[in-house]
Scaffold this motif. Sequence first.
Motif: not given
Length: 245
Positions: A29, A227, A244
Amino acid sequence: MKTVDFKNARGPDKLRVYAIGDVHGRLDLLQEMHRLIQLQNQKSPPFDWVVVHLGDYVDRGLQSRGVIDFLIDGQRKNHRILALAGNHDVGFLDFLNTGDTYGLFARYGGRQTALSYGVNIDFNNDLSIASGREALKEAVPTAHWDFVRRLPRSMIFGDFFFCHAGIRPGVELDHQNPEDLIWIRSEFLDDMRRYSKVIVHGHTPATEVEIRPNRVNLDTGAYASGRLSAIMIDGPNKSFLEATV
């Protein structure tokens, strides 16, 4: 004391500021967020820019070592890559230094951090903890020790104060206790007063980015939610990015 709210707060002139919330071992991420930032800068080039990481690079996720490597490499290549200390990062060093079996590292995701360095520690077994700590001390590169040791607790850009957890209400920003900056929760989160700067922080997971007149919480629980959230501050303009994978 002059106060400011989020709506009217401004970033510095000629400097775009990004801030990224808690990573917790999610290298995938973090890499994606940096890709999004690069695309944003290519789409609308700023005069200059910086990226502030708000701490908690280790624990819980599976790639803590990779996250620290990524940040060290980023800082080596570009002075615009900035990083603050989180309580988990400090807890990592505390465990290496003391072997505390009841500390943050032992209780909240330290096993995953150790595994990222190739060390398997059973935190329910005192012998495993003792031997694992010694193995982990050997496995952590000197550059990683130095990186975490040197992490500052706060930064200011324009009308925004950046830290990991928050501030102690009623205390001037330049007199904050360093421990509050990485640990505080309810006393800060429940305070509705406006401050001399808008506080941009992480530390307390939320389902969405929290925007209040006096603060912005960017911790959207990346290690579990998948996230990772960030804010972009460009003069009077503010917007948000989400990575994401």
